[in-house]
Design an enzyme around this catalytic site. Structure first.
Site, PDB file in Angstrom:
ATOM      1  CG  ASP A 145      -1.848   1.292   1.363  1.00 45.33           C
ATOM      2  OD1 ASP A 145      -2.224   1.681   0.633  1.00 45.33           O
ATOM      3  OD2 ASP A 145      -1.731   1.756   2.439  1.00 45.33           O
TER       4      ASP A 145
ATOM      5  NE  ARG B 237      -9.698  12.184  -5.214  1.00 39.80           N
ATOM      6  CZ  ARG B 237      -9.113  12.335  -6.284  1.00 39.80           C
ATOM      7  NH1 ARG B 237      -9.828  13.362  -7.088  1.00 39.80           N
ATOM      8  NH2 ARG B 237      -8.165  11.875  -6.474  1.00 39.80           N
TER       9      ARG B 237
ATOM     10  CB  SER C  64      -3.900   7.467  -3.703  1.00 42.95           C
ATOM     11  OG  SER C  64      -3.797   8.763  -4.278  1.00 42.95           O
TER      12      SER C  64
ATOM     13  N   GLY D 120      -7.369   4.375   3.924  1.00 45.32           N
ATOM     14  CA  GLY D 120      -7.435   3.332   2.795  1.00 45.32           C
ATOM     15  C   GLY D 120      -8.668   3.316   2.006  1.00 45.32           C
TER      16      GLY D 120
ATOM     17  CG  ASN E 135      -3.548  12.731  -6.232  1.00 47.65           C
ATOM     18  OD1 ASN E 135      -3.331  13.281  -7.399  1.00 47.65           O
ATOM     19  ND2 ASN E 135      -4.604  12.632  -5.281  1.00 47.65           N
TER      20      ASN E 135
ATOM     21  CG  ASP F   6      -1.875   2.328   6.457  1.00 46.58           C
ATOM     22  OD1 ASP F   6      -2.107   1.988   5.365  1.00 46.58           O
ATOM     23  OD2 ASP F   6      -1.997   3.593   6.835  1.00 46.58           O
TER      24      ASP F   6
ATOM     25  CG  ASP G 228      -1.635   7.379   0.584  1.00 44.11           C
ATOM     26  OD1 ASP G 228      -0.837   7.995   0.073  1.00 44.11           O
ATOM     27  OD2 ASP G 228      -2.767   7.434  -0.131  1.00 44.11           O
TER      28      ASP G 228
HETATM   29  C1  BG6 Z   1      -5.901   5.949   0.028  1.00 44.36           C
HETATM   30  C2  BG6 Z   1      -5.822   6.698   1.178  1.00 44.36           C
HETATM   31  O1  BG6 Z   1      -4.654   5.284  -0.227  1.00 44.36           O
HETATM   32  O2  BG6 Z   1      -6.265   6.641  -1.215  1.00 44.36           O
HETATM   33  C3  BG6 Z   1      -7.028   7.263   1.291  1.00 44.36           C
HETATM   34  O3  BG6 Z   1      -5.595   5.966   2.192  1.00 44.36           O
HETATM   35  C4  BG6 Z   1      -7.460   8.058   0.121  1.00 44.36           C
HETATM   36  O4  BG6 Z   1      -6.928   8.270   2.432  1.00 44.36           O
HETATM   37  C5  BG6 Z   1      -7.469   7.322  -1.236  1.00 44.36           C
HETATM   38  O5  BG6 Z   1      -8.643   8.637   0.378  1.00 44.36           O
HETATM   39  C6  BG6 Z   1      -7.762   7.960  -2.419  1.00 44.36           C
HETATM   40  O6  BG6 Z   1      -6.740   9.200  -2.490  1.00 44.36           O
HETATM   41  P1  BG6 Z   1      -7.045   9.983  -3.643  1.00 44.36           P
HETATM   42  O7  BG6 Z   1      -5.497  10.723  -3.690  1.00 44.36           O
HETATM   43  O8  BG6 Z   1      -7.341   9.376  -5.001  1.00 44.36           O
HETATM   44  O9  BG6 Z   1      -8.076  10.853  -3.251  1.00 44.36           O
HETATM   45 MG    MG Z   2      -2.986   3.160   3.546  1.00 42.11          MG
END
Ligand code: BG6
Ligand code: MG
Length: 217
Positions: free
Chosen positions: A10, A50, A115, A47, A117, A169, A12
């Site tokens: 993972d 969005r 994510s 985890g 991002n 996590d 984040d």
């Molecule tokens: C996960 C994070 O990895 O990604 C979450 O733990 C987050 O907190 C999710 O909401 C989505 O991320 P993003 O960057 O696409 O908004």
């Molecule tokens: Mg995580």
């Protein structure tokens, strides 16, 4: 003895601690919209996608779809602004050593992050080319706790789920991995009771011990 061929990390909360930036971005949006939102509330977002995070932040408050899209865009704008601060120094302790050790042992290494991002964050950390496969928020439709993302990554690596260890996590991430038939290592308080093996942090992971224990199970 099982053959373990890959690690799926993972991002984040495992590779780097972006959870604080997610929190600050949701908190800014919540404050602007007059919605109570605390650090404790934020733990339930760990985890989660969005859209799932927005739903949890709203705690049942109704908003229309156009507003939901606009709020997610605004939250992401704040979040990406915070990401500007990230440098290779923001790798969590022990991550580089774990990646080096995995490669020394001939394991494939990969990312399975909800994510959108993820690639931006990996580039900022200097890890843009460090992985054999990267699954992110664009790879599958159903995000964690569905197993789809980890299965997608395993497909990219050409390994079967029981040949891969997911390092997570978040409880949603461990649930996703277990549902997919993967081996699991949990990091931090949220995963204390749900993973095959648990450590307080990445720096405490002893990879040869993990491989010996999980291969023997
Ligand atoms: C996960 C994070 O990895 O990604 C979450 O733990 C987050 O907190 C999710 O909401 C989505 O991320 P993003 O960057 O696409 O908004
Ligand atoms: Mg995580």
């Amino acid at each position: 003895m099982k053959t373990i061929r890959a690690l799926i990390f993972d991002l984040d909360g495992v590779i780097t601690d972006t959870a604080e930036y997610h929190y600050l971005a949701w908190k800014r949006l919540a404050d602007e919209e007059g919605i109570p939102f605390t650090r404790e509330d934020n733990e339930a977002l760990r985890g989660v996608s969005r859209r799932g995070s927005l739903d949890r932040m709203l705690k049942g408050r109704p908003i229309d779809e156009e507003t939901a899209q606009a709020w997610m865009t605004r939250k992401n704008h704040y979040y990406v602004g915070y990401l500007d601060k990230i440098t290779p120094a923001d790798l969590l302790p022990g991550v580089q050593q774990l990646l080096d050790e995995a490669k020394r042992l001939g394991l494939l290494v990969s990312i399975g992050s909800a994510s959108k991002n993820a690639k931006l964050v990996l580039n900022k950390l200097g890890l843009g080319a460090a992985f054999d496969a990267i699954g992110d928020g664009y790879s599958v439709v159903n995000t964690k706790p569905a197993p789809d993302l980890f299965i997608w990554v395993a497909g990219r690596l050409d390994v079967y789920p029981p040949q891969a260890i997911v390092i997570e996590d978040a409880e949603a991430g461990i649930d996703a991995a277990r549902q997919g038939g993967f081996l699991t290592v949990g990091i931090g308080a949220s995963t204390a009771n749900c993973a095959d093996i648990h450590y307080d942090d990445v720096a405490s992971i002893v990879l040869v011990d993990v491989l010996n224990r999980l291969a023997a199970d």
